[in-house]
Design an enzyme around this catalytic site. Structure first.
Site, PDB file in Angstrom:
ATOM      1  CG  HIS A  10      10.357   4.072  -0.488  1.00 50.64           C
ATOM      2  ND1 HIS A  10       9.319   4.970  -0.489  1.00 50.64           N
ATOM      3  CD2 HIS A  10      10.202   3.311  -1.597  1.00 50.64           C
ATOM      4  CE1 HIS A  10       8.562   4.745  -1.562  1.00 50.64           C
ATOM      5  NE2 HIS A  10       9.080   3.740  -2.253  1.00 50.64           N
TER       6      HIS A  10
ATOM      7  N   GLY B  76       5.838  -0.735  -7.098  1.00 49.85           N
ATOM      8  CA  GLY B  76       4.962  -0.651  -5.930  1.00 49.85           C
ATOM      9  C   GLY B  76       3.631  -1.340  -6.214  1.00 49.85           C
ATOM     10  N   GLY B  77       2.621  -0.554  -6.504  1.00 50.49           N
ATOM     11  CA  GLY B  77       1.246  -1.044  -6.666  1.00 50.49           C
ATOM     12  C   GLY B  77       1.111  -2.302  -7.522  1.00 50.49           C
TER      13      GLY B  77
ATOM     14  CD  GLU C 151       5.750   5.261  -0.221  1.00 53.84           C
ATOM     15  OE1 GLU C 151       5.944   4.157   0.313  1.00 53.84           O
ATOM     16  OE2 GLU C 151       5.273   5.386  -1.375  1.00 53.84           O
TER      17      GLU C 151
ATOM     18  N   GLY D 135       3.048   6.140  -7.285  1.00 51.31           N
ATOM     19  CA  GLY D 135       1.631   5.959  -6.964  1.00 51.31           C
ATOM     20  C   GLY D 135       0.720   6.969  -7.634  1.00 51.31           C
TER      21      GLY D 135
ATOM     22  CD1 TRP E 109       4.601  -6.834  -2.704  1.00 53.95           C
ATOM     23  CD2 TRP E 109       4.200  -8.191  -0.972  1.00 53.95           C
ATOM     24  NE1 TRP E 109       4.490  -8.115  -3.194  1.00 53.95           N
ATOM     25  CE2 TRP E 109       4.246  -8.962  -2.139  1.00 53.95           C
ATOM     26  CE3 TRP E 109       3.974  -8.831   0.251  1.00 53.95           C
ATOM     27  CZ2 TRP E 109       4.052 -10.349  -2.134  1.00 53.95           C
ATOM     28  CZ3 TRP E 109       3.787 -10.207   0.264  1.00 53.95           C
ATOM     29  CH2 TRP E 109       3.824 -10.951  -0.920  1.00 53.95           C
ATOM     30  CE  LYS E 110       5.351   1.957  -2.508  1.00 53.39           C
ATOM     31  NZ  LYS E 110       5.045   3.236  -3.123  1.00 53.39           N
TER      32      LYS E 110
HETATM   33  P1  13P Z   1       4.289   2.638  -7.534  1.00 51.05           P
HETATM   34  O1  13P Z   1       4.795   1.582  -8.466  1.00 51.05           O
HETATM   35  O2  13P Z   1       3.011   2.246  -6.844  1.00 51.05           O
HETATM   36  O3  13P Z   1       4.233   3.985  -8.191  1.00 51.05           O
HETATM   37  O4  13P Z   1       5.358   2.765  -6.341  1.00 51.05           O
HETATM   38  C1  13P Z   1       6.695   2.924  -6.644  1.00 51.05           C
HETATM   39  C2  13P Z   1       7.481   2.749  -5.423  1.00 51.05           C
HETATM   40  O5  13P Z   1       7.465   3.580  -4.524  1.00 51.05           O
HETATM   41  C3  13P Z   1       8.281   1.515  -5.276  1.00 51.05           C
HETATM   42  O6  13P Z   1       9.151   1.604  -4.201  1.00 51.05           O
END
Ligand code: 13P
Length: 248
Positions: free
Chosen positions: A94, A233-234, A96, A172, A10-11
């Site tokens: 991750h 992610g999204g 990020e 993303g 979910w970030k």
């Molecule tokens: P997205 O699915 O939003 O591209 O993100 C991938 C991600 O970083 C999952 O950890």
């Protein structure tokens, strides 16, 4: 036999109330599958998501941890603290966190070991930048991440880890790696793990693909023999979309 694992990262999204709303809808849609479903949620929503998924086989995890057990580390959360919340998994490394917060392979390795010590399974993320891919350096880069991130982790712990291959250029961006590109990198990761731990142990380790995974592309991704799941992610923020991915 590796049981596929599809995880939602979910970030930094959703308050506890929003998490509860997600879980209610998700639990209504979820009837159990052959695939394991995992929600990796912000620290502030772990208790809520644990409560809302109680009695189901939906797994819950965190997105970060600090490697010390306790101490004067303002703002950090330790592995024993996460263990007390009875979570199953935790992301480390991750892109990020590597990119925005300076997380090095050495830190990733220490965090993975701290989690394993508490019986929490690390989801170790690796992957190359667009620059590295365009220069053809992805294999060397990802192999060296695997070696460094697993350094000193014994075989009996290594088999509890999950590896997520997430090319940074696909996160993303809506630009997914082709199933072939993703499959090739996951095979490379398996080879690296075989060289470290031998065939039997490496064969037990779940390797996921992450980067713009959606209901529309999950089937082709999961078709690749070395891909055992996805880190989403999204699309994991929406219970209907995430369920569509799980039920691919
Ligand atoms: P997205 O699915 O939003 O591209 O993100 C991938 C991600 O970083 C999952 O950890």
């Amino acid at each position: 036999m590796r049981i596929p694992l599809i995880a939602g990262n979910w970030k930094m999204y959703k308050t506890p109330d929003e998490a509860e709303e997600f879980c209610k809808k998700f639990a209504e849609l979820y009837h159990g599958t052959d695939i394991r479903a995992l929600l990796l949620v912000p620290f502030t929503s772990i208790a809520t998501v644990k409560r809302c998924t109680e009695g189901t086989d939906i797994l819950v995890g965190a997105q970060n941890v600090y490697f010390e057990k306790e101490g004067a580390y303002t703002g950090e959360i330790s592995a024993p603290m996460l263990k007390a919340l009875a979570i199953d998994y935790c992301i480390v490394g991750h892109s990020e966190r590597r990119g925005y917060f300076g997380e090095t392979d050495d830190i990733v390795n220490r965090k993975a070991k701290a989690l394993l010590e508490e019986g929490i399974r690390p989801v170790i993320c690796v992957g190359e930048s667009l620059e590295i891919r365009e220069a053809g350096g992805q294999n060397t880069h990802v192999s060296s991440q695997i070696r460094a991130d697993f350094q000193g982790i014994p075989e009996e712990d290594a088999v509890k880890c999950v590896v997520a291959y997430e090319p940074i250029w696909a996160i993303g961006t809506g630009r997914t790696a082709t199933p072939l590109q993703a499959g090739e990198m996951c095979s490379l990761i398996r080879e690296e793990l075989i060289s470290m731990y031998g065939e039997d142990a490496a064969d037990e380790i779940i390797i996921q693909y992450g980067g713009s995974v959606k209901p529309e592309n999950i089937t082709d991704i999961m078709d690749m023999p070395e891909i055992d799941g996805a880190l989403v992610g999204g699309a994991s923020l929406d219970p209907v979309k995430f369920m569509d991915i799980i039920n691919f």
